[in-house]
Design a protein around this motif. Structure first.
Motif, PDB file in Angstrom:
ATOM      1  N   TYR A 141       6.378  -0.529  -1.803  1.00  0.00           N
ATOM      2  CA  TYR A 141       5.357  -0.027  -2.721  1.00  0.00           C
ATOM      3  C   TYR A 141       6.035   0.556  -3.951  1.00  0.00           C
ATOM      4  O   TYR A 141       6.998   1.318  -3.853  1.00  0.00           O
ATOM      5  CB  TYR A 141       4.545   1.052  -2.010  1.00  0.00           C
ATOM      6  CG  TYR A 141       3.391   1.635  -2.787  1.00  0.00           C
ATOM      7  CD1 TYR A 141       2.226   0.914  -2.993  1.00  0.00           C
ATOM      8  CD2 TYR A 141       3.452   2.941  -3.277  1.00  0.00           C
ATOM      9  CE1 TYR A 141       1.145   1.466  -3.671  1.00  0.00           C
ATOM     10  CE2 TYR A 141       2.387   3.503  -3.949  1.00  0.00           C
ATOM     11  CZ  TYR A 141       1.228   2.764  -4.152  1.00  0.00           C
ATOM     12  OH  TYR A 141       0.165   3.318  -4.822  1.00  0.00           O
TER      13      TYR A 141
ATOM     14  N   ASP B  91      -8.407  -5.116  -6.460  1.00  0.00           N
ATOM     15  CA  ASP B  91      -8.005  -5.019  -5.060  1.00  0.00           C
ATOM     16  C   ASP B  91      -7.068  -6.198  -4.791  1.00  0.00           C
ATOM     17  O   ASP B  91      -7.420  -7.351  -5.052  1.00  0.00           O
ATOM     18  CB  ASP B  91      -9.222  -5.103  -4.144  1.00  0.00           C
ATOM     19  CG  ASP B  91     -10.148  -3.905  -4.316  1.00  0.00           C
ATOM     20  OD1 ASP B  91      -9.628  -2.782  -4.435  1.00  0.00           O
ATOM     21  OD2 ASP B  91     -11.380  -4.100  -4.333  1.00  0.00           O
TER      22      ASP B  91
ATOM     23  N   ALA C 203      -3.174  -2.267  -8.937  1.00  0.00           N
ATOM     24  CA  ALA C 203      -4.332  -1.618  -8.330  1.00  0.00           C
ATOM     25  C   ALA C 203      -5.243  -0.974  -9.373  1.00  0.00           C
ATOM     26  O   ALA C 203      -6.402  -0.670  -9.070  1.00  0.00           O
ATOM     27  CB  ALA C 203      -3.880  -0.570  -7.319  1.00  0.00           C
TER      28      ALA C 203
ATOM     29  N   SER D  37       2.796  -2.495  -7.617  1.00  0.00           N
ATOM     30  CA  SER D  37       1.694  -2.244  -6.681  1.00  0.00           C
ATOM     31  C   SER D  37       0.634  -1.352  -7.319  1.00  0.00           C
ATOM     32  O   SER D  37      -0.571  -1.643  -7.254  1.00  0.00           O
ATOM     33  CB  SER D  37       2.210  -1.570  -5.410  1.00  0.00           C
ATOM     34  OG  SER D  37       3.476  -2.035  -5.013  1.00  0.00           O
TER      35      SER D  37
ATOM     36  N   GLU E  91      -1.724   6.863  -4.397  1.00  0.00           N
ATOM     37  CA  GLU E  91      -2.491   5.696  -4.805  1.00  0.00           C
ATOM     38  C   GLU E  91      -2.870   5.841  -6.271  1.00  0.00           C
ATOM     39  O   GLU E  91      -2.653   6.907  -6.885  1.00  0.00           O
ATOM     40  CB  GLU E  91      -3.728   5.538  -3.935  1.00  0.00           C
ATOM     41  CG  GLU E  91      -4.691   6.696  -4.021  1.00  0.00           C
ATOM     42  CD  GLU E  91      -5.896   6.488  -3.122  1.00  0.00           C
ATOM     43  OE1 GLU E  91      -5.861   5.557  -2.287  1.00  0.00           O
ATOM     44  OE2 GLU E  91      -6.862   7.254  -3.265  1.00  0.00           O
TER      45      GLU E  91
ATOM     46  N   LYS F  89       0.837  -1.192   0.000  1.00  0.00           N
ATOM     47  CA  LYS F  89       0.000   0.000   0.000  1.00  0.00           C
ATOM     48  C   LYS F  89       0.878   1.251   0.000  1.00  0.00           C
ATOM     49  O   LYS F  89       2.068   1.194   0.340  1.00  0.00           O
ATOM     50  CB  LYS F  89      -0.924   0.010   1.227  1.00  0.00           C
ATOM     51  CG  LYS F  89      -1.785  -1.237   1.359  1.00  0.00           C
ATOM     52  CD  LYS F  89      -2.630  -1.492   0.107  1.00  0.00           C
ATOM     53  CE  LYS F  89      -3.449  -2.768   0.236  1.00  0.00           C
ATOM     54  NZ  LYS F  89      -4.139  -3.118  -1.045  1.00  0.00           N
TER      55      LYS F  89
END
Length: 291
Positions: free
Chosen positions: A179, A191, A187, A183, A278, A173
């Protein structure tokens, strides 16, 4: 149905004249408990349509067929691909109609038409898998996953056994030490979560690294920017991960100053690093550039 143990694995390899190669990342699972666990954790049932990448000698294949699922395998090694139907007929004769294999590099999967269709499939010449379940070669695990997720929108879930380090990276995350590009790109599609650790002793030959399961549940892809454009920004942000986004995205934006303007419009601090963002943040950056 009989699964493959250490004796059967060695006998099959000897019969086929097969020696596991490091080039193809081959480590064959010889523990029936482990392959049954993978099938169980993947939630494979008789109604599942499963894509298996790199089936090798067929250990996991048989565990998947044991559930009653239809299985289409992609194998790059010609002797192994040719032997798989015979192995299934010998150890799981009642499941022969639920299995098909194609000799192919998984990196060349371009859609469901790239896959073999089991005889029992009701599909007319096309196999649209709902599950991807595999023991993936360590050196190509991430590109294979991203290729399959992009080419096969019918995939609802993915459960794969990969090197422990790769599993940790895929499931990491924002803010985590590991990360990074895998990653964030994973995403985009799903998930992602880390599953159980797998002992290296269930493989032949025994690898010098540990393995773990990774689970992916497909979700709607982000809106507001094209995947190709978002992935370009992700690559730039992590090319030199210790740089601020203002500096890391300078070449992409045209200059550090231009990158800062875009980041401010996207509501992101230009002094942040890519490891703090993110997937939705990268979408915002691309969208802000187009304003």
């Amino acid at each position: 149905m009989q699964l493959l143990g250490p004796v059967q694995i060695r006998e099959l390899a000897e019969r086929l004249g097969v020696s596991p190669t490091k080039v193809l990342g081959q480590n064959f699972v010889h523990d029936s408990g482990s392959v049954r666990k993978i099938a169980r954790d993947a939630a494979v049932t008789a109604s599942s349509r499963v894509l298996e990448v790199g089936p090798g000698l067929g250990s996991l294949t048989l565990a998947l067929l044991e559930t009653g699922a239809q299985v289409s395998a992609v194998e790059i090694d010609p002797p192994l691909a040719a032997a798989l139907p015979t192995t299934v007929a010998e150890f799981a004769p009642e499941a022969r109609e639920n299995f098909a294999v194609v000799l192919r590099d998984a990196m060349t999967i371009a859609g469901p038409q790239s896959l073999a269709v089991p005889p029992a499939s009701s599909e007319a010449g096309v196999f649209e898998p709902t599950h991807l379940v595999a023991n993936l070669p360590y050196n190509v695990a991430v590109p294979i996953l991203l290729t399959a997720l992009e080419a096969l929108p019918s995939l609802e879930s993915v459960t794969v056994m990969v090197q422990l380090e790769v599993a940790d990276r895929l499931a990491a995350k924002p803010g985590s030490r590991v990360y990074g590009v895998p990653s964030v790109k994973a995403a985009w599609y799903a998930d992602v979560s880390r599953g159980a650790k797998i002992s290296r002793n269930v493989f032949w030959p025994v690898p010098n690294v540990d393995s773990a399961l990774v689970h992916m549940e497909r979700r709607a892809e982000p809106e507001g920017a094209r995947r190709e454009d978002v992935f370009e920004v992700i690559d730039a942000a992590f090319a030199q991960r210790r740089k601020t986004l203002r500096a890391a995205l300078g070449a992409w934006a045209g200059s550090p100053a231009a990158a800062e303007e875009i980041l401010v419009r996207a509501g992101i601090d230009p002094k942040q690093r890519g490891e703090k963002l993110e997937i939705g943040d990268f979408v915002k950056i691309v969208a802000a550039r187009g304003i």
